[in-house]
Design a protein around this motif. Structure first.
Motif, short mmCIF file in Angstrom:
data_model
loop_
_atom_site.label_atom_id
_atom_site.label_comp_id
_atom_site.label_asym_id
_atom_site.label_seq_id
_atom_site.Cartn_x
_atom_site.Cartn_y
_atom_site.Cartn_z
N VAL A 36 0.76 -1.12 0.02
CA VAL A 36 0.08 0.04 0.10
C VAL A 36 0.98 1.26 0.01
O VAL A 36 2.06 1.06 0.63
N GLY A 37 0.31 2.31 -0.52
CA GLY A 37 1.19 3.44 -0.53
C GLY A 37 0.34 4.77 -1.19
O GLY A 37 -0.76 4.69 -1.58
N THR A 38 1.40 5.69 -1.86
CA THR A 38 0.87 6.65 -2.56
C THR A 38 1.89 6.89 -4.05
O THR A 38 2.92 6.07 -4.11
N THR A 39 1.11 7.46 -4.79
CA THR A 39 1.78 7.70 -6.29
C THR A 39 1.83 9.03 -6.55
O THR A 39 0.80 9.73 -6.31
N PHE A 40 2.98 9.64 -7.23
CA PHE A 40 3.26 11.16 -7.69
C PHE A 40 3.14 10.90 -9.05
O PHE A 40 4.18 10.54 -9.65
N PRO A 41 2.22 11.66 -9.72
CA PRO A 41 2.22 11.72 -11.29
C PRO A 41 3.62 12.75 -11.35
O PRO A 41 3.48 14.06 -10.85
N THR A 42 4.50 12.19 -12.18
CA THR A 42 5.66 13.07 -12.34
C THR A 42 5.81 13.99 -13.71
O THR A 42 6.40 14.96 -13.68
N ALA A 82 14.44 -13.76 -8.51
CA ALA A 82 13.12 -14.12 -8.41
C ALA A 82 12.32 -13.67 -9.60
O ALA A 82 12.65 -12.67 -10.02
N ILE A 83 11.47 -14.61 -9.99
CA ILE A 83 10.43 -14.29 -11.23
C ILE A 83 9.20 -14.37 -10.68
O ILE A 83 8.77 -15.17 -9.56
N GLY A 84 8.08 -13.69 -11.04
CA GLY A 84 6.90 -13.60 -10.71
C GLY A 84 5.73 -12.99 -11.46
O GLY A 84 6.14 -12.46 -12.53
N GLY A 85 5.10 -12.18 -10.30
CA GLY A 85 4.17 -11.21 -11.05
C GLY A 85 3.40 -10.25 -9.96
O GLY A 85 3.68 -10.63 -8.87
N GLU A 86 2.70 -9.26 -10.53
CA GLU A 86 2.05 -8.36 -9.52
C GLU A 86 0.80 -7.71 -10.15
O GLU A 86 0.87 -7.63 -11.38
N ILE A 87 -0.18 -7.74 -9.34
CA ILE A 87 -1.36 -7.04 -9.86
C ILE A 87 -1.65 -5.98 -8.75
O ILE A 87 -1.64 -6.09 -7.50
N GLY A 88 -2.40 -4.59 -9.27
CA GLY A 88 -2.44 -3.66 -8.40
C GLY A 88 -3.61 -2.78 -8.90
O GLY A 88 -4.15 -3.09 -9.97
N TYR A 89 -3.74 -1.75 -7.94
CA TYR A 89 -4.79 -0.55 -8.43
C TYR A 89 -4.49 0.64 -7.88
O TYR A 89 -3.83 0.77 -6.65
N ASP A 90 -4.30 1.58 -8.87
CA ASP A 90 -3.77 2.99 -8.67
C ASP A 90 -5.04 3.83 -9.00
O ASP A 90 -5.72 3.65 -9.89
N PHE A 91 -4.95 5.00 -8.26
CA PHE A 91 -6.10 5.89 -8.33
C PHE A 91 -5.46 7.37 -8.28
O PHE A 91 -4.60 7.63 -7.24
N PHE A 100 -8.75 9.04 -12.18
CA PHE A 100 -8.06 8.44 -13.08
C PHE A 100 -7.69 7.08 -12.29
O PHE A 100 -7.22 7.21 -11.16
N THR A 101 -7.75 5.98 -12.90
CA THR A 101 -7.51 4.72 -12.45
C THR A 101 -6.65 3.85 -13.30
O THR A 101 -6.91 4.01 -14.65
N ALA A 102 -5.81 3.13 -12.66
CA ALA A 102 -5.01 2.18 -13.68
C ALA A 102 -5.17 0.83 -12.92
O ALA A 102 -4.80 0.78 -11.63
N VAL A 103 -5.07 -0.24 -13.40
CA VAL A 103 -5.06 -1.71 -13.00
C VAL A 103 -3.90 -2.29 -13.63
O VAL A 103 -4.04 -2.93 -14.74
N PRO A 104 -2.45 -1.98 -13.04
CA PRO A 104 -1.64 -2.77 -13.77
C PRO A 104 -1.41 -4.34 -13.24
O PRO A 104 -1.78 -4.78 -12.01
N PHE A 105 -1.17 -5.11 -14.36
CA PHE A 105 -0.86 -6.48 -14.07
C PHE A 105 0.31 -6.85 -14.85
O PHE A 105 0.28 -6.55 -16.12
N TYR A 106 1.52 -7.46 -14.16
CA TYR A 106 2.73 -7.63 -14.96
C TYR A 106 3.48 -8.60 -14.32
O TYR A 106 3.32 -8.96 -13.22
N ALA A 107 4.44 -9.18 -15.37
CA ALA A 107 5.42 -10.12 -14.93
C ALA A 107 6.74 -9.34 -14.25
O ALA A 107 6.67 -8.03 -14.53
#
Length: 197
Positions: A36-42, A82-91, A100-107
């Motif tokens: 969990v955290g915060t995001t800064f549009p750069t 290590a290899i794997g993946g992540e899925i998240g939700y950013d707003f 604005f929302t983004a749902v990233p899912f990635y290797a």
């Protein structure tokens, strides 16, 4: 310039120090994390005009500081990676109060030069993100580069802090919208709880 070369030198020293350390992980060990955290549009870079808009707020990128939550799973393919993946939700709220929302899912690939009671990780990810703003929604590419550390007070559970850079391009194929094609850069700052096995 001097500050960036000092940071690069410190990172190289840290990696070199980690290469001499004994490994904590074996092939097949696993990491499972909640973030969990915060995001800064750069920045936003517009492809058609080559304009780069930087900063947070109405007269800058148009986006405000937002939030992020995600889960990731990784398995060690060597004692140091290590290899794997992540899925998240950013707003993020835009300056016009639209969401604005983004749902990233990635290797995800992670290299851990220092590990044990303290893990230092350098990760890269590549995948897709579903983005939505007002009535517009689309699936687009997603890439990131992150670094962080995790402190393990016990054998299995750890607390971490991560930052990096996310890149989210927007490609519109409709001629009327091509002027909006852009690349967004976002800096996350996330706290994590990690279980290792």
């Amino acid at each position: 310039m001097k500050k960036s070369s000092t940071i690069l030198l410190a990172l190289l020293l840290l990696v070199a120090t980690g290469l001499g350390a004994a490994n904590h992980y074996d092939k097949g060990n696993q990491l499972f994390s909640f973030k969990v955290g915060t995001t800064f549009p750069t920045f936003t870079y517009f492809f058609t005009t080559n304009d780069v808009i930087t900063g947070i707020g109405e007269d800058k990128t148009g986006m405000l500081v937002g939030g992020y939550g995600g889960i990731s799973y990784q398995v060690f393919n060597t004692p140091y990676s290590a290899i794997g993946g992540e899925i998240g939700y950013d707003f993020n709220f835009a300056a016009d109060q639209e969401l604005f929302t983004a749902v990233p899912f990635y290797a995800k690939y992670t290299y851990l030069p220092l590990q044990g009671k303290w893990d230092i990780a350098i990760s890269s990810g590549l995948g897709f993100a579903y983005i939505k703003y007002k009535d517009a929604q689309l699936m687009t590419l997603y890439a990131n580069l992150e670094t962080g550390f995790t402190w393990f007070p016990g054998e299995h559970w750890g607390l971490g802090l991560t930052t990096g850079l996310w890149l989210i391009p927007e490609f519109n194929y409709n001629d009327a919208l091509k002027k909006d094609n852009a690349l967004a850069g976002i800096i996350p700052l996330t706290f994590s709880v990690t279980y290792r096995q």
